[in-house]
Design a protein around this motif. Structure first.
Motif, short mmCIF file in Angstrom:
data_model
loop_
_atom_site.label_atom_id
_atom_site.label_comp_id
_atom_site.label_asym_id
_atom_site.label_seq_id
_atom_site.Cartn_x
_atom_site.Cartn_y
_atom_site.Cartn_z
N HIS A 189 0.81 -1.22 0.00
CA HIS A 189 0.00 0.00 0.00
C HIS A 189 0.84 1.27 0.00
O HIS A 189 0.41 2.30 -0.53
CB HIS A 189 -0.94 0.01 1.21
CG HIS A 189 -2.00 -1.03 1.13
ND1 HIS A 189 -3.21 -0.83 0.50
CD2 HIS A 189 -2.03 -2.32 1.57
CE1 HIS A 189 -3.93 -1.92 0.57
NE2 HIS A 189 -3.24 -2.85 1.21
N HIS A 190 2.01 1.23 0.64
CA HIS A 190 2.91 2.38 0.74
C HIS A 190 4.33 1.90 0.44
O HIS A 190 5.06 1.53 1.36
CB HIS A 190 2.87 3.00 2.14
CG HIS A 190 1.52 3.46 2.57
ND1 HIS A 190 0.94 4.61 2.11
CD2 HIS A 190 0.62 2.89 3.42
CE1 HIS A 190 -0.25 4.74 2.66
NE2 HIS A 190 -0.47 3.71 3.45
N PRO A 191 4.73 1.90 -0.85
CA PRO A 191 6.02 1.31 -1.20
C PRO A 191 7.26 2.11 -0.79
O PRO A 191 8.36 1.60 -0.89
CB PRO A 191 5.95 1.17 -2.72
CG PRO A 191 4.93 2.15 -3.15
CD PRO A 191 3.96 2.29 -2.02
N HIS A 192 7.08 3.33 -0.32
CA HIS A 192 8.23 4.10 0.15
C HIS A 192 8.45 3.76 1.62
O HIS A 192 7.53 3.82 2.43
CB HIS A 192 8.03 5.60 -0.06
CG HIS A 192 8.03 5.96 -1.51
ND1 HIS A 192 9.17 5.99 -2.27
CD2 HIS A 192 7.01 6.25 -2.35
CE1 HIS A 192 8.87 6.29 -3.51
NE2 HIS A 192 7.55 6.46 -3.59
N ALA A 193 9.70 3.41 1.94
CA ALA A 193 10.02 2.94 3.28
C ALA A 193 11.43 3.39 3.65
O ALA A 193 12.08 4.10 2.89
CB ALA A 193 9.91 1.41 3.33
N THR A 194 11.88 2.94 4.81
CA THR A 194 13.22 3.25 5.30
C THR A 194 13.91 1.96 5.70
O THR A 194 13.29 1.09 6.33
CB THR A 194 13.17 4.18 6.53
OG1 THR A 194 12.43 5.35 6.18
CG2 THR A 194 14.55 4.58 6.98
N VAL A 195 15.17 1.82 5.34
CA VAL A 195 15.99 0.71 5.79
C VAL A 195 17.05 1.27 6.71
O VAL A 195 17.73 2.24 6.37
CB VAL A 195 16.66 -0.01 4.59
CG1 VAL A 195 17.77 -0.94 5.07
CG2 VAL A 195 15.63 -0.79 3.80
N SER A 226 20.69 4.98 7.77
CA SER A 226 19.34 4.82 7.21
C SER A 226 19.31 5.26 5.75
O SER A 226 20.00 6.20 5.36
CB SER A 226 18.33 5.66 7.99
OG SER A 226 18.12 5.11 9.25
N TRP A 227 18.49 4.56 4.98
CA TRP A 227 18.27 4.87 3.58
C TRP A 227 16.78 4.93 3.32
O TRP A 227 16.03 4.10 3.83
CB TRP A 227 18.82 3.77 2.66
CG TRP A 227 20.29 3.59 2.63
CD1 TRP A 227 21.16 4.08 1.70
CD2 TRP A 227 21.08 2.82 3.54
NE1 TRP A 227 22.43 3.67 1.99
CE2 TRP A 227 22.42 2.90 3.12
CE3 TRP A 227 20.80 2.09 4.70
CZ2 TRP A 227 23.46 2.27 3.78
CZ3 TRP A 227 21.84 1.46 5.36
CH2 TRP A 227 23.15 1.56 4.90
N GLN A 228 16.35 5.88 2.52
CA GLN A 228 14.99 5.86 2.00
C GLN A 228 14.99 4.88 0.84
O GLN A 228 15.92 4.89 0.02
CB GLN A 228 14.56 7.26 1.52
CG GLN A 228 14.47 8.29 2.62
CD GLN A 228 13.40 7.94 3.64
OE1 GLN A 228 12.29 7.58 3.28
NE2 GLN A 228 13.76 8.02 4.91
N VAL A 229 13.99 4.02 0.78
CA VAL A 229 13.94 3.01 -0.27
C VAL A 229 12.56 2.98 -0.91
O VAL A 229 11.58 3.44 -0.34
CB VAL A 229 14.28 1.59 0.26
CG1 VAL A 229 15.72 1.52 0.76
CG2 VAL A 229 13.30 1.14 1.34
#
Length: 168
Positions: free
Chosen positions: A96-102, A108-111
């Protein structure tokens, strides 16, 4: 190849009843306590903290996951959910929300997440096996789950900040 005793332990019904409830909570507690520098599960396998947005609530969620990072900088994460019959919440959140953080190793990276197709999963099988705890357990988890296990490729959108550790 992982020691057969560890695979047997990782796929035993007793461990699978307790592990999904205890391991993520312990990981997140230590991760927060050390400001993102330590993740206990990382001592045994490659682990990240995936930050997603709840698909119903819209609130941030953090989940420690086994992951495999490729030379191109992408990660593969597998929604095996310890072989349980339902998909893990984080995978539904990514749909539903494909933008995430690793968050990994204090950075940290925005993915951007994309679910792999069945054909892509077959092509990436060796990488998927590296992303699953106790590699040999993947087939056991897949058989026990009785569902199509979701696999996502996480592609970095931003580089991690060089001067400060991650906060999850």
């Amino acid at each position: 190849m992982t020691h057969p005793l560890l695979v047997r332990l990782a796929t035993s019904r007793a461990v699978l009843r307790v592990a999904p409830h205890v391991l993520p909570r312990c990981d997140l507690f230590i991760h927060r306590l050390t400001r993102g520098r330590l993740l206990p599960t990382r001592l045994v396998l490659d682990t990240i903290v995936l930050g997603t947005t709840g698909h119903r609530s819209g609130t941030p969620r953090a989940t420690p996951l086994a992951a495999h990072r490729a030379a191109d900088g992408t990660w593969l994460v597998v929604g095996s959910n310890f072989g349980r019959s339902h998909h893990p919440a984080w995978s539904t959140n990514l749909l539903h929300h494909p933008h995430a953080t690793v968050t990994a190793q204090g950075r940290s990276w925005q993915v951007s997440a994309r679910r792999l197709t069945g054909h892509e999963k077959e092509q990436q099988r060796n990488r998927i096996l590296l992303a699953v705890p106790f590699y040999d357990a993947y087939d056991t988890y897949a058989a026990r789950a009785g569902r199509d296990i979701r696999v996502f490729r996480l592609t970095p959108i931003t580089a991690p900040p060089a001067d400060r550790p991650a906060q999850a």
